[in-house]
Design a protein around this motif. Structure first.
Motif, mmCIF file in Angstrom:
data_model
loop_
_atom_site.group_PDB
_atom_site.id
_atom_site.type_symbol
_atom_site.label_atom_id
_atom_site.label_comp_id
_atom_site.label_asym_id
_atom_site.label_seq_id
_atom_site.Cartn_x
_atom_site.Cartn_y
_atom_site.Cartn_z
ATOM 1 N N ALA A 52 0.821 -1.209 0.000
ATOM 2 C CA ALA A 52 0.000 0.000 0.000
ATOM 3 C C ALA A 52 0.854 1.257 0.000
ATOM 4 O O ALA A 52 0.392 2.323 -0.434
ATOM 5 N N LEU A 53 2.093 1.162 0.477
ATOM 6 C CA LEU A 53 2.996 2.307 0.418
ATOM 7 C C LEU A 53 3.327 2.677 -1.027
ATOM 8 O O LEU A 53 3.649 3.827 -1.326
ATOM 9 N N VAL A 54 3.246 1.692 -1.915
ATOM 10 C CA VAL A 54 3.467 1.953 -3.340
ATOM 11 C C VAL A 54 2.218 2.554 -3.965
ATOM 12 O O VAL A 54 2.255 3.563 -4.657
ATOM 13 N N SER A 55 1.060 1.922 -3.696
ATOM 14 C CA SER A 55 -0.219 2.455 -4.181
ATOM 15 C C SER A 55 -1.344 1.748 -3.450
ATOM 16 O O SER A 55 -1.179 0.621 -2.957
ATOM 17 N N ARG A 56 -2.498 2.411 -3.389
ATOM 18 C CA ARG A 56 -3.654 1.790 -2.752
ATOM 19 C C ARG A 56 -4.049 0.525 -3.502
ATOM 20 O O ARG A 56 -4.420 -0.479 -2.888
ATOM 21 N N ARG A 57 -3.976 0.580 -4.830
ATOM 22 C CA ARG A 57 -4.357 -0.577 -5.633
ATOM 23 C C ARG A 57 -3.480 -1.777 -5.305
ATOM 24 O O ARG A 57 -3.964 -2.905 -5.159
ATOM 25 N N ALA A 58 -2.166 -1.535 -5.180
ATOM 26 C CA ALA A 58 -1.251 -2.632 -4.859
ATOM 27 C C ALA A 58 -1.598 -3.240 -3.499
ATOM 28 O O ALA A 58 -1.606 -4.464 -3.335
ATOM 29 N N GLY A 59 -1.911 -2.395 -2.510
ATOM 30 C CA GLY A 59 -2.295 -2.905 -1.200
ATOM 31 C C GLY A 59 -3.595 -3.675 -1.246
ATOM 32 O O GLY A 59 -3.730 -4.734 -0.621
ATOM 33 N N ALA A 60 -4.566 -3.164 -2.021
ATOM 34 C CA ALA A 60 -5.859 -3.836 -2.128
ATOM 35 C C ALA A 60 -5.726 -5.191 -2.817
ATOM 36 O O ALA A 60 -6.330 -6.183 -2.402
ATOM 37 N N VAL A 61 -4.920 -5.231 -3.873
ATOM 38 C CA VAL A 61 -4.715 -6.492 -4.598
ATOM 39 C C VAL A 61 -3.978 -7.491 -3.718
ATOM 40 O O VAL A 61 -4.263 -8.693 -3.733
ATOM 41 N N CYS A 62 -3.028 -7.002 -2.920
ATOM 42 C CA CYS A 62 -2.317 -7.875 -1.981
ATOM 43 C C CYS A 62 -3.300 -8.483 -0.978
ATOM 44 O O CYS A 62 -3.222 -9.663 -0.652
ATOM 45 N N GLY A 63 -4.243 -7.649 -0.491
ATOM 46 C CA GLY A 63 -5.274 -8.154 0.415
ATOM 47 C C GLY A 63 -6.130 -9.223 -0.238
ATOM 48 O O GLY A 63 -6.549 -10.184 0.420
ATOM 49 N N LEU A 64 -6.391 -9.067 -1.521
ATOM 50 C CA LEU A 64 -7.140 -10.090 -2.257
ATOM 51 C C LEU A 64 -6.369 -11.403 -2.290
ATOM 52 O O LEU A 64 -6.945 -12.490 -2.146
ATOM 53 N N GLY A 65 -5.054 -11.312 -2.459
ATOM 54 C CA GLY A 65 -4.227 -12.512 -2.442
ATOM 55 C C GLY A 65 -4.257 -13.208 -1.090
ATOM 56 O O GLY A 65 -4.290 -14.441 -1.014
ATOM 57 N N ILE A 66 -4.271 -12.413 -0.015
ATOM 58 C CA ILE A 66 -4.348 -12.990 1.327
ATOM 59 C C ILE A 66 -5.675 -13.711 1.529
ATOM 60 O O ILE A 66 -5.730 -14.815 2.090
ATOM 61 N N ALA A 67 -6.768 -13.097 1.062
ATOM 62 C CA ALA A 67 -8.080 -13.741 1.169
ATOM 63 C C ALA A 67 -8.093 -15.051 0.404
ATOM 64 O O ALA A 67 -8.686 -16.048 0.853
ATOM 65 N N ALA A 68 -7.443 -15.080 -0.762
ATOM 66 C CA ALA A 68 -7.357 -16.320 -1.536
ATOM 67 C C ALA A 68 -6.568 -17.380 -0.771
ATOM 68 O O ALA A 68 -6.917 -18.571 -0.782
ATOM 69 N N GLY A 69 -5.510 -16.951 -0.082
ATOM 70 C CA GLY A 69 -4.742 -17.885 0.735
ATOM 71 C C GLY A 69 -5.570 -18.444 1.879
ATOM 72 O O GLY A 69 -5.501 -19.643 2.187
ATOM 73 N N LEU A 70 -6.376 -17.592 2.503
ATOM 74 C CA LEU A 70 -7.259 -18.054 3.580
ATOM 75 C C LEU A 70 -8.278 -19.054 3.054
ATOM 76 O O LEU A 70 -8.651 -20.008 3.755
ATOM 77 N N LEU A 71 -8.742 -18.840 1.823
ATOM 78 C CA LEU A 71 -9.685 -19.787 1.220
ATOM 79 C C LEU A 71 -9.038 -21.159 1.058
ATOM 80 O O LEU A 71 -9.672 -22.187 1.281
ATOM 81 N N VAL A 72 -7.751 -21.160 0.705
ATOM 82 C CA VAL A 72 -7.023 -22.428 0.592
ATOM 83 C C VAL A 72 -6.935 -23.111 1.952
ATOM 84 O O VAL A 72 -7.172 -24.315 2.089
#
Length: 205
Positions: free
Chosen positions: A30-50
């Motif tokens: 998120a320090l790079v951009s809000r979009r990057a932080g939001a997309v990273c959060g999406l990846g974490i949610a996908a990991g939790l789904l696994v």
């Protein structure tokens, strides 16, 4: 209203919001951009789904039964988090990254979020122990467990989007060189310590 569902949501929210590698890697992006932080959060949610899928399938139980497998997965996760921390700290050697360097840093936020989360075997064990406590004996196990899994993923999505938003809203302050370097240093140290802790934690006897 389902009291067990409310209780589970509260506990899951606390687990999701607990500071750790997931939080640090979202802030880093998120320090790079809000979009990057939001997309990273999406990846974490996908990991939790696994992790929840593994718990439903009973695969997480194998990690308990085979300590060497658990240890190997933990080492992989620790090494990944550690290298993210070292890269973040290494970035402090220059006063400010060039635009193309900042873009490269956020080139794979989805992958960073997913790998950071999915290589944490403790998450699978947490869900393996937690989910059955909130499945009533009178309810079909699979639909109920899937509902609990969706709640966890929704909480993670909401929380890490909020984190990315807060970092963006503080952007004017965070863009000050001293503040930016301080937050970058704090994030790098947090990731490095968390990664090293995973690598150095002894196997349970």
């Amino acid at each position: 209203m389902d009291g067990q569902l409310i209780a589970f949501t509260g506990i899951a929210a606390g687990l999701v919001a607990m500071p750790g590698a997931d939080f640090a890697v979202v802030v880093r992006n998120a320090l790079v951009s809000r979009r990057a932080g939001a997309v990273c959060g999406l990846g974490i949610a996908a990991g939790l789904l696994v992790h929840t899928a593994l718990a439903v399938a009973g695969v997480a139980a194998v990690l308990v039964a085979v300590p060497a497998l658990f240890h190997a997965l933990r080492l992989l996760g620790g090494a990944y988090v550690l290298q993210l921390g070292v890269r973040t700290l290494w970035g402090l050697r220059r006063s400010a990254p060039a635009p193309e360097e900042a873009t490269a840093e956020a080139a794979h936020p989805l992958r960073q979020g997913f790998v950071t989360n999915v290589l944490n075997p403790k998450a699978s064990l947490t869900f393996l122990s937690l989910l059955p406590q909130f499945v009533p004996a009178s309810s079909p196990a699979l639909p109920r467990t899937l509902l609990l899994a969706l709640i966890v993923c929704a909480l993670a999505l909401g929380w890490f989007q909020l984190v990315a938003l807060l970092v963006e809203r503080l952007g004017r302050w965070l863009r000050r060189p001293r503040a930016a370097r301080g937050l970058q240093a704090g994030t790098g140290v947090a990731l490095t310590v968390l990664g090293a802790a995973l690598l150095l934690e002894p196997l349970p006897g």
